[in-house]
Design an enzyme around this catalytic site. Structure first.
Site, PDB file in Angstrom:
ATOM      1  N   ARG A 250      62.697  93.809  72.068  1.00 31.95           N
ATOM      2  CA  ARG A 250      64.062  93.696  71.527  1.00 31.95           C
ATOM      3  C   ARG A 250      64.465  92.233  71.337  1.00 31.95           C
ATOM      4  O   ARG A 250      64.855  91.546  72.282  1.00 31.95           O
ATOM      5  CB  ARG A 250      65.034  94.434  72.440  1.00 31.95           C
ATOM      6  CG  ARG A 250      64.916  95.955  72.280  1.00 31.95           C
ATOM      7  CD  ARG A 250      65.701  96.708  73.293  1.00 31.95           C
ATOM      8  NE  ARG A 250      65.092  96.684  74.615  1.00 31.95           N
ATOM      9  CZ  ARG A 250      65.575  97.303  75.692  1.00 31.95           C
ATOM     10  NH1 ARG A 250      66.697  97.987  75.602  1.00 31.95           N
ATOM     11  NH2 ARG A 250      64.949  97.243  76.854  1.00 31.95           N
TER      12      ARG A 250
ATOM     13  N   GLY B 223      58.492  92.219  79.489  1.00 31.58           N
ATOM     14  CA  GLY B 223      59.661  93.069  79.749  1.00 31.58           C
ATOM     15  C   GLY B 223      60.854  92.250  80.240  1.00 31.58           C
ATOM     16  O   GLY B 223      61.515  92.632  81.204  1.00 31.58           O
TER      17      GLY B 223
ATOM     18  N   GLY C  60      66.424  94.905  83.042  1.00 31.67           N
ATOM     19  CA  GLY C  60      65.995  95.170  84.414  1.00 31.67           C
ATOM     20  C   GLY C  60      65.395  93.982  85.158  1.00 31.67           C
ATOM     21  O   GLY C  60      65.927  92.867  85.125  1.00 31.67           O
TER      22      GLY C  60
ATOM     23  N   TYR D 150      52.741 108.787  85.382  1.00 37.87           N
ATOM     24  CA  TYR D 150      53.441 107.546  85.764  1.00 37.87           C
ATOM     25  C   TYR D 150      52.900 107.005  87.088  1.00 37.87           C
ATOM     26  O   TYR D 150      52.511 105.837  87.182  1.00 37.87           O
ATOM     27  CB  TYR D 150      54.953 107.776  85.853  1.00 37.87           C
ATOM     28  CG  TYR D 150      55.673 106.521  86.318  1.00 37.87           C
ATOM     29  CD1 TYR D 150      55.745 105.398  85.493  1.00 37.87           C
ATOM     30  CD2 TYR D 150      56.230 106.436  87.603  1.00 37.87           C
ATOM     31  CE1 TYR D 150      56.363 104.223  85.928  1.00 37.87           C
ATOM     32  CE2 TYR D 150      56.849 105.267  88.039  1.00 37.87           C
ATOM     33  CZ  TYR D 150      56.906 104.167  87.200  1.00 37.87           C
ATOM     34  OH  TYR D 150      57.503 103.000  87.634  1.00 37.87           O
TER      35      TYR D 150
HETATM   36  P1  NDP Z   1      63.769  98.610  82.340  1.00 44.97           P
HETATM   37  O1  NDP Z   1      63.648  99.816  81.477  1.00 44.97           O
HETATM   38  O2  NDP Z   1      65.125  98.091  82.639  1.00 44.97           O
HETATM   39  O3  NDP Z   1      62.884  97.415  81.733  1.00 44.97           O
HETATM   40  C1  NDP Z   1      61.610  97.670  81.208  1.00 44.97           C
HETATM   41  C2  NDP Z   1      61.137  96.481  80.398  1.00 44.97           C
HETATM   42  O4  NDP Z   1      59.817  96.779  79.892  1.00 44.97           O
HETATM   43  C3  NDP Z   1      62.017  96.186  79.208  1.00 44.97           C
HETATM   44  O5  NDP Z   1      62.267  94.800  79.141  1.00 44.97           O
HETATM   45  C4  NDP Z   1      61.175  96.621  78.016  1.00 44.97           C
HETATM   46  O6  NDP Z   1      61.394  95.761  76.907  1.00 44.97           O
HETATM   47  C5  NDP Z   1      59.755  96.415  78.536  1.00 44.97           C
HETATM   48  N1  NDP Z   1      58.797  97.206  77.782  1.00 44.97           N
HETATM   49  C6  NDP Z   1      58.654  98.555  77.763  1.00 44.97           C
HETATM   50  N2  NDP Z   1      57.721  98.905  76.856  1.00 44.97           N
HETATM   51  C7  NDP Z   1      57.264  97.742  76.304  1.00 44.97           C
HETATM   52  C8  NDP Z   1      56.311  97.433  75.294  1.00 44.97           C
HETATM   53  N3  NDP Z   1      55.623  98.383  74.649  1.00 44.97           N
HETATM   54  N4  NDP Z   1      56.099  96.138  74.982  1.00 44.97           N
HETATM   55  C9  NDP Z   1      56.778  95.162  75.620  1.00 44.97           C
HETATM   56  N5  NDP Z   1      57.707  95.381  76.559  1.00 44.97           N
HETATM   57  C10 NDP Z   1      57.944  96.666  76.892  1.00 44.97           C
HETATM   58  O7  NDP Z   1      63.007  98.981  83.700  1.00 44.97           O
HETATM   59  P2  NDP Z   1      62.744  98.179  85.073  1.00 44.97           P
HETATM   60  O8  NDP Z   1      63.187  96.778  84.989  1.00 44.97           O
HETATM   61  O9  NDP Z   1      63.261  99.025  86.158  1.00 44.97           O
HETATM   62  O10 NDP Z   1      61.166  98.274  85.126  1.00 44.97           O
HETATM   63  C11 NDP Z   1      60.309  97.154  85.152  1.00 44.97           C
HETATM   64  C12 NDP Z   1      58.996  97.573  85.789  1.00 44.97           C
HETATM   65  O11 NDP Z   1      59.225  97.965  87.136  1.00 44.97           O
HETATM   66  C13 NDP Z   1      58.310  98.764  85.130  1.00 44.97           C
HETATM   67  O12 NDP Z   1      56.919  98.522  85.092  1.00 44.97           O
HETATM   68  C14 NDP Z   1      58.641  99.929  86.044  1.00 44.97           C
HETATM   69  O13 NDP Z   1      57.664 100.930  85.987  1.00 44.97           O
HETATM   70  C15 NDP Z   1      58.660  99.242  87.383  1.00 44.97           C
HETATM   71  N6  NDP Z   1      59.408  99.899  88.444  1.00 44.97           N
HETATM   72  C16 NDP Z   1      60.731 100.239  88.287  1.00 44.97           C
HETATM   73  C17 NDP Z   1      61.426 100.836  89.318  1.00 44.97           C
HETATM   74  C18 NDP Z   1      62.848 101.266  89.198  1.00 44.97           C
HETATM   75  O14 NDP Z   1      63.284 102.121  90.005  1.00 44.97           O
HETATM   76  N7  NDP Z   1      63.622 100.725  88.285  1.00 44.97           N
HETATM   77  C19 NDP Z   1      60.783 101.076  90.613  1.00 44.97           C
HETATM   78  C20 NDP Z   1      59.386 100.711  90.654  1.00 44.97           C
HETATM   79  C21 NDP Z   1      58.759 100.119  89.624  1.00 44.97           C
HETATM   80  P3  NDP Z   1      61.583  96.228  75.366  1.00 44.97           P
HETATM   81  O15 NDP Z   1      62.075  97.644  75.393  1.00 44.97           O
HETATM   82  O16 NDP Z   1      62.559  95.256  74.793  1.00 44.97           O
HETATM   83  O17 NDP Z   1      60.223  96.064  74.777  1.00 44.97           O
HETATM   84  C1  8X3 Z   2      59.995 103.932  89.919  1.00 41.68           C
HETATM   85  C2  8X3 Z   2      60.339 104.425  91.285  1.00 41.68           C
HETATM   86  O1  8X3 Z   2      60.594 106.454  92.763  1.00 41.68           O
HETATM   87  O2  8X3 Z   2      61.349 106.627  90.434  1.00 41.68           O
HETATM   88  O3  8X3 Z   2      58.715 103.470  89.893  1.00 41.68           O
HETATM   89  O4  8X3 Z   2      58.988 106.591  90.901  1.00 41.68           O
HETATM   90  S1  8X3 Z   2      60.311 106.104  91.320  1.00 41.68           S
END
Ligand code: NDP
Ligand code: 8X3
Length: 260
Positions: A44, A18, A22, A159
């Site tokens: 991507r 990923g 993010g 989730y």
């Molecule tokens: P983003 O949506 O900005 O980034 C998510 C990343 O995951 C992207 O780079 C995307 O890449 C990748 N991804 C999703 N599906 C796939 C797939 N099938 N194969 C490969 N890559 C994949 O979100 P965040 O940076 O916020 O999230 C990162 C992690 O942190 C996640 O696990 C999320 O659950 C967790 N998280 C986020 C929080 C928040 O508030 N933002 C809080 C707590 C946890 P691409 O689409 O190019 O494949």
């Molecule tokens: C993402 C944080 O609070 O939206 O994992 O579930 S929350």
């Protein structure tokens, strides 16, 4: 106390899932800037190319990888150039939430996608990378969980459950890795503004913006600060779980259904 490692990134190789957005993108940029190398993965390709173009020569390798496809994971790890083969850091970060509806109304396909990505995909990447770390007796798994792992909220159903898996898997890995130098940390953030909510609300920008309206969420760089602080610790310290929230987020009371 042993002083923190000054060169936390230098000479280290991070495999990032990923990396196109993010936390993953911010971590890729941070480690490259600090002298490390990355294998940046995601679906991507244009975003991966932009990341590699911005990195110093020879420091960012990219692999288009869908974490839901085991063959794609193995292909990403096959035939790595010598400079990228000894992976020190696995940033197990790719993941998503889809929807915020009630369980009995949720789209089953969304549940399947979350489980395939956040649980099965993360497990497969871990299983593929871990043997090398154990053989080298060196490595750190940074697993991206969430506050949703520990605190239930309406619509968090699958989730939150996938993130509870990540937390417990991380702790169980610590048991299996006892006696090796390999570390495991479950990072558990609250609200951070990335593409997370756009994905959750299926590109409904207004719904995503509402999540962070009139409050200060964390940023991807804030989370990377936290990850960096963990990676800077001396070799004998393992942070098991690390929960972090914006000050503007806290916990709700128990809910009670009355009049029934
Ligand atoms: P983003 O949506 O900005 O980034 C998510 C990343 O995951 C992207 O780079 C995307 O890449 C990748 N991804 C999703 N599906 C796939 C797939 N099938 N194969 C490969 N890559 C994949 O979100 P965040 O940076 O916020 O999230 C990162 C992690 O942190 C996640 O696990 C999320 O659950 C967790 N998280 C986020 C929080 C928040 O508030 N933002 C809080 C707590 C946890 P691409 O689409 O190019 O494949
Ligand atoms: C993402 C944080 O609070 O939206 O994992 O579930 S929350």
């Amino acid at each position: 106390m042993t002083p923190p490692t000054a060169t936390w990134a230098e000479g280290r190789v991070a495999f990032i899932t990923g990396a196109t957005s993010g936390f993953g993108k911010a971590f890729a940029e941070r480690i490259v800037k600090a002298g490390g190398r990355v294998i940046a993965t995601g679906r991507r390709e244009d975003r991966l190319k932009a990341l590699a173009d911005a990195a110093p020569e020879g420091r960012c390798l990219t692999r288009v990888m869908d974490i839901r496809d085991p063959a794609s994971i193995l292909a990403s790890l096959a035939d790595l150039p010598e400079a990228f083969a000894p992976i020190d850091i696995l940033f197990n970060n790719a993941g998503l939430a889809l929807g915020l509806g009630k369980a009995h109304e949720a789209d089953l396909a969304d549940w399947d996608t979350m489980i395939a990505t956040n649980v099965t995909g993360l497990a497969h990447v871990t299983r593929a990378v871990l043997p090398g770390m154990v053989a080298r007796n060196r490595g750190h798994l940074i697993n991206m969980s969430s506050v949703a792992a520990s605190y239930p909220y309406p619509g968090g159903n699958i989730y939150g459950a996938t993130k509870a898996f990540v937390r417990q898997f991380s702790l169980n890995l610590r048991c299996d890795l006892l006696g090796t130098a390999v570390k495991v940390t479950s990072i558990e953030p609250g609200m951070a503004e990335t593409e997370f909510s756009e994905v959750r609300f299926k590109q409904d920008g207004a719904a995503a913006a509402k999540v962070y309206a009139d409050m200060q969420p964390m940023t991807a760089d804030d989370i990377v600060d936290v990850v960096e602080s963990v990676l800077r610790l001396p070799a004998h310290i393992n942070v098991n779980t690390l929960e972090v929230m914006p000050v503007a987020q806290a916990f709700g009371p128990f809910a009670v259904a009355r009049g029934g």
